[in-house]
Design an enzyme around this catalytic site. Structure first.
Site, PDB file in Angstrom:
ATOM      1  N   GLU B  90      14.447 -29.117 -61.317  1.00  0.00           N
ATOM      2  CA  GLU B  90      15.547 -28.211 -60.965  1.00  0.00           C
ATOM      3  C   GLU B  90      16.905 -28.880 -61.046  1.00  0.00           C
ATOM      4  O   GLU B  90      17.904 -28.248 -61.422  1.00  0.00           O
ATOM      5  CB  GLU B  90      15.316 -27.642 -59.561  1.00  0.00           C
ATOM      6  CG  GLU B  90      14.078 -26.747 -59.441  1.00  0.00           C
ATOM      7  CD  GLU B  90      12.764 -27.512 -59.327  1.00  0.00           C
ATOM      8  OE1 GLU B  90      12.789 -28.755 -59.171  1.00  0.00           O
ATOM      9  OE2 GLU B  90      11.696 -26.859 -59.402  1.00  0.00           O
ATOM     10  N   PHE B 115      14.467 -23.977 -54.203  1.00  0.00           N
ATOM     11  CA  PHE B 115      14.656 -25.140 -55.068  1.00  0.00           C
ATOM     12  C   PHE B 115      16.077 -25.179 -55.629  1.00  0.00           C
ATOM     13  O   PHE B 115      16.651 -26.250 -55.812  1.00  0.00           O
ATOM     14  CB  PHE B 115      13.608 -25.154 -56.178  1.00  0.00           C
ATOM     15  CG  PHE B 115      12.214 -25.001 -55.653  1.00  0.00           C
ATOM     16  CD1 PHE B 115      11.780 -25.784 -54.581  1.00  0.00           C
ATOM     17  CD2 PHE B 115      11.342 -24.058 -56.168  1.00  0.00           C
ATOM     18  CE1 PHE B 115      10.504 -25.632 -54.059  1.00  0.00           C
ATOM     19  CE2 PHE B 115      10.069 -23.896 -55.655  1.00  0.00           C
ATOM     20  CZ  PHE B 115       9.640 -24.686 -54.598  1.00  0.00           C
ATOM     21  N   ARG B 198      12.777  -9.652 -57.883  1.00  0.00           N
ATOM     22  CA  ARG B 198      12.086  -9.716 -59.175  1.00  0.00           C
ATOM     23  C   ARG B 198      10.795  -8.877 -59.146  1.00  0.00           C
ATOM     24  O   ARG B 198      10.366  -8.409 -58.092  1.00  0.00           O
ATOM     25  CB  ARG B 198      11.811 -11.154 -59.601  1.00  0.00           C
ATOM     26  CG  ARG B 198      11.166 -12.052 -58.583  1.00  0.00           C
ATOM     27  CD  ARG B 198       9.715 -11.784 -58.366  1.00  0.00           C
ATOM     28  NE  ARG B 198       8.938 -12.004 -59.562  1.00  0.00           N
ATOM     29  CZ  ARG B 198       7.760 -11.449 -59.813  1.00  0.00           C
ATOM     30  NH1 ARG B 198       7.203 -10.631 -58.923  1.00  0.00           N
ATOM     31  NH2 ARG B 198       7.090 -11.694 -60.909  1.00  0.00           N
TER      32      ARG B 198
HETATM   33  C1  LIG Z   1       9.980 -28.195 -56.592  1.00  0.00           C
HETATM   34  C2  LIG Z   1       9.147 -27.048 -57.020  1.00  0.00           C
HETATM   35  N1  LIG Z   1       9.535 -26.345 -58.098  1.00  0.00           N
HETATM   36  C3  LIG Z   1       8.803 -25.269 -58.487  1.00  0.00           C
HETATM   37  C4  LIG Z   1       7.677 -24.900 -57.808  1.00  0.00           C
HETATM   38  C5  LIG Z   1       6.904 -23.659 -58.213  1.00  0.00           C
HETATM   39  N2  LIG Z   1       5.605 -24.068 -58.759  1.00  0.00           N
HETATM   40  C6  LIG Z   1       4.471 -24.003 -58.040  1.00  0.00           C
HETATM   41  S1  LIG Z   1       3.138 -24.615 -58.855  1.00  0.00           S
HETATM   42  C7  LIG Z   1       4.080 -24.958 -60.230  1.00  0.00           C
HETATM   43  C8  LIG Z   1       3.458 -25.619 -61.404  1.00  0.00           C
HETATM   44  C9  LIG Z   1       3.462 -27.092 -61.243  1.00  0.00           C
HETATM   45  O1  LIG Z   1       2.611 -27.760 -62.099  1.00  0.00           O
HETATM   46  P1  LIG Z   1       1.123 -28.133 -61.683  1.00  0.00           P
HETATM   47  O2  LIG Z   1       1.099 -28.506 -60.271  1.00  0.00           O
HETATM   48  O3  LIG Z   1       0.607 -29.109 -62.681  1.00  0.00           O
HETATM   49  O4  LIG Z   1       0.438 -26.743 -61.891  1.00  0.00           O
HETATM   50  P2  LIG Z   1      -1.124 -26.371 -62.002  1.00  0.00           P
HETATM   51  O5  LIG Z   1      -1.848 -27.490 -62.646  1.00  0.00           O
HETATM   52  O6  LIG Z   1      -1.579 -26.131 -60.618  1.00  0.00           O
HETATM   53  O7  LIG Z   1      -1.172 -25.135 -62.826  1.00  0.00           O
HETATM   54  C10 LIG Z   1       5.402 -24.575 -60.025  1.00  0.00           C
HETATM   55  C11 LIG Z   1       6.467 -24.712 -61.011  1.00  0.00           C
HETATM   56  C12 LIG Z   1       7.327 -25.658 -56.681  1.00  0.00           C
HETATM   57  N3  LIG Z   1       6.273 -25.332 -55.925  1.00  0.00           N
HETATM   58  N4  LIG Z   1       8.067 -26.731 -56.321  1.00  0.00           N
END
Ligand SMILES: Cc1ncc(C[n+]2csc(CCOP(=O)(O)OP(=O)(O)O)c2C)c(N)n1
Ligand SMILES: [Mg+2]
Lengths: 294, 346
Positions: B90, B115, B198
């Protein structure tokens, strides 16, 4: 008379079977929680089950009846959305009652959808905002060491998405600067994040070279190969504090591993599963486990 | 009238009536905020941005691994060459948006409110606001719009941002506001922050004689008995509460909507409050540092002693759970607004 060699392989075989049983139990716990909500971060949780089984049921020092015990190792879940995997592991480890998994993400539950320290015994940090785990792990590892307690290990489970965050690499740099041999990072390389494949969102490779250049001891394993996971963990725990080098185990995992009906789904970051599919998923998991045992 | 939120439909989950299913399904990340009977528009931000992108080649879209969850995917599909997936980083996204604005583009950058504010504040402040760049942060899940717990509940996003000089802050009430804010934000020279609604977004302001204007508060509904100054989704709740109060209790509630929280239209709001009607503010935000305190400051500055009853979130970390449960518990549901107004009038 059994030879020393034979005895060792028997012990190893029993250890492997015990951890495999724990992994099965964790996966079943994940499915039960998924079924209770009808949806959730089930794919990731199934993918990381083997790693959690190895950590919680073979490596981690803790007291099930006293989760706040001072002498415990710390396991930090960076990734709040993986909470259902941790809850299932905590149930397998006897820290929370197995039946409680039914309350996952329900109003008033101690098991919220995103893992938090204030809600659940055995959860060490409040997750949900990604990229916070490794920094806190650095603080704990350093804090334990200055108190002469670096026999206590600090584990941090990160996701590959968390490797997007600058804060993760700030912490990685700090860990080697402070020579934190008692710090162990486990990275779940499942190739996925919210908007799609990590390769498309933000390229992460070459992972081994990146961590090594930050001064870490690096291993990369198939995170769904229990043998390999246990061997990698043996290496890090054997060389832990003395060596003064933080350790990372990069774990390539497969989403929804162990449950073919769910592996076949494509939108795996947040799975929605029809009610009639959960029993099938559980049957497949059990069948797979039986087959592996025989 | 029964509590309106118990039958709220969600687009990521279906919550059944509580009496039928004792375990309410969690709101997960995304839950609908539409009250029953209120029509919705799908992804108004994404469509408005895609349309703006047709007219203005300088418009670009950025996201931090949340395009699907912030409606940015609509713009991405329409203008793939002007869409940039920045990864879950971010601070980088906001810094890069500032860089793009500095070389002549008009960036819209999306993530969740928590964020954008907690994580990227420094980058928004120094990279975008101080140089007065046209950086538009569009942040989903403002205030209490997810049951996912404190990590995702941006209960203090306005409090964090209000002190940032030169930042324009929008708090749209519905899909129409969102659609109007997109071109308005692009037309403003400096940085903006929008509290995005949204997914399936309620549409309610078209029932009234209302048009969005930057920096203007509007009396959306007149009323002689009480007056409520509101913003964001609480304007929708206030309007629905006003219908109930009028029909069932013969109470006429005036609703003054502040779609722009900063700069704040003090003149309009103070004129509405400096009357003998019972007064309220209503915000999807902690009562610390948001609309209530903005209003209080405007009154005090003019030496007006007027009691204002704040409807808003308590100064605490909120529970995780199903969103309708939480809106009831923390007083943001339509029924809660009705009860608060009746309680104060009694
Ligand atoms: C700082 C932050 N930015 C965005 C999010 C929203 N978010 C939740 S899970 C995720 C994907 C993160 O990647 P990963 O943990 O590898 O996902 P997965 O393997 O579980 O699909 C995002 C962007 C968050 N929780 N925290
Ligand atoms: Mg991942």
């Amino acid at each position: 008379m059994t030879t020393v060699e034979e005895h060792r392989t028997t012990v190893e075989r029993e250890r492997h079977a015990r951890v495999a049983d724990a992994a099965y139990e964790i996966r079943m716990g994940v499915l039960e929680q998924g079924e209770a909500q009808g949806e959730g971060y089930v794919g990731q949780a199934l993918g990381i089950a083997d790693v959690l089984a190895a950590v919680y049921c073979d490596k981690l020092k803790y007291r099930a009846d006293d989760p706040e015990w001072e002498g415990r190792d710390r396991f930090l879940l960076s990734i709040g959305h993986y909470a259902l995997a941790s809850y299932a592991a905590l149930a397998a480890a006897g820290v929370i009652p197995r039946e409680e998994l039914q309350t996952y993400a329900a109003d008033g539950s101690r098991l919220p959808m995103s893992g938090m320290k204030t809600y659940t015994p055995g959860m060490e940090i409040s997750g949900g905002s990604l990229g916070h785990g490794l920094g806190q792990a650095v603080g704990m590892a350093l804090g334990l060491r200055v108190q002469g307690r670096d026999d206590q290990l600090v584990y941090n489970l990160l996701s590959d998405g968390e490797l997007n965050e600058g804060s993760t690499w700030e912490a990685a740099m700090s860990a080697s600067h402070w020579q934190l041999g008692n710090l162990i990072a486990l990275v779940d390389l499942n190739g996925l994040q919210a908007d799609g494949r990590t390769d498309d969102v933000l390229r992460l490779e070459p992972q081994e070279e990146r961590w090594a250049s930050f001064g870490w001891d690096v291993q990369r394993v198939d995170g769904n190969d229990l043998e390999a996971v246990l061997a990698a963990l043996d290496h890090v725990t054997e060389t832990a504090a003395a060596q003064g080098v933080p350790k990372v185990i990069l774990c390539d995992t497969r989403l929804a591993n162990g449950v073919p009906v769910l592996e076949a789904k494509d939108k795996l970051h947040f799975l929605r599963v029809a009610a009639e599919e959960w029993p099938i998923a559980k049957e497949q998991l059990t069948a797979g486990h039986r087959e592996a045992q025989s | 009238m029964t509590a309106t939120t118990t039958t709220t439909t969600a687009d990521a989950t279906t919550s059944a009536a509580p009496e039928a299913v004792p375990v309410k399904r969690s709101a997960a990340m995304i839950a609908s905020i539409a009250d029953p009977g209120v029509p919705t528009t799908s992804a108004p931000f994404g469509h408005a941005l895609a349309a703006l992108g047709e007219r203005d080649q300088r418009v670009v879209g950025l996201t931090a691994d949340l395009s699907k969850y912030t409606d940015m995917h609509v713009f991405a599909a329409a203008h793939p060459e002007r869409y940039f997936e920045m990864g879950m980083a971010e601070q980088l996204m906001v810094g890069a948006a500032a860089g793009m604005a500095a070389v002549g583009l008009v960036p819209f950058a999306t993530t969740y409110s928590v964020f954008a504010t907690r994580r990227a504040y420094d980058f928004l402040c120094l990279d975008a606001a101080e140089p007065r760049l046209n950086v538009n942060i569009v942040a989903a899940l403002p205030g209490l719009t997810t049951g996912y717990g404190p990590s995702h509940q941006a209960t203090e996003d306005v409090a964090i941002l209000r002190g940032m000089p030169d930042l324009t802050i929008f708090d749209p009430a519905d899909a129409l506001d969102v659609e109007a804010i997109v071109p308005a934000a692009a037309a403003l020279e400096g940085p903006t922050y929008t509290r995005l609604l949204r997914g399936q977004v309620p549409r309610i302001l078209d029932r009234y004689d209302y048009t969005f204007e930057v920096g203007k508060a509007k009396v959306v509904r007149p009323g002689d008995d009480a007056v409520i100054v509101s913003s964001g989704l609480m304007t929708m709740r206030a309007l629905l509460a006003a219908d109930t109060l009028s029909a069932d209790h013969s109470v006429e509630l005036s609703v003054v909507h502040c779609a722009t929280l900063k700069p704040f239209d003090e003149a309009t709001v103070v004129a509405q409050l400096d009357t003998d009607r019972t007064a309220f503010t209503a915000e999807n935000h902690t009562v610390v540092g948001g609309l209530f305190e903005t209003v209080a400051g405007a009154l005090v500055r003019r030496g007006i002693a007027k009691q204002v009853n704040p409807i808003g979130l308590p100064d605490e970390f909120l529970d995780a759970g199903a969103l309708p449960t939480l809106h009831d518990k923390y007083g943001l549901s339509t029924q809660s607004v009705v009860d608060r107004v009746l309680g104060a009038l009694r």
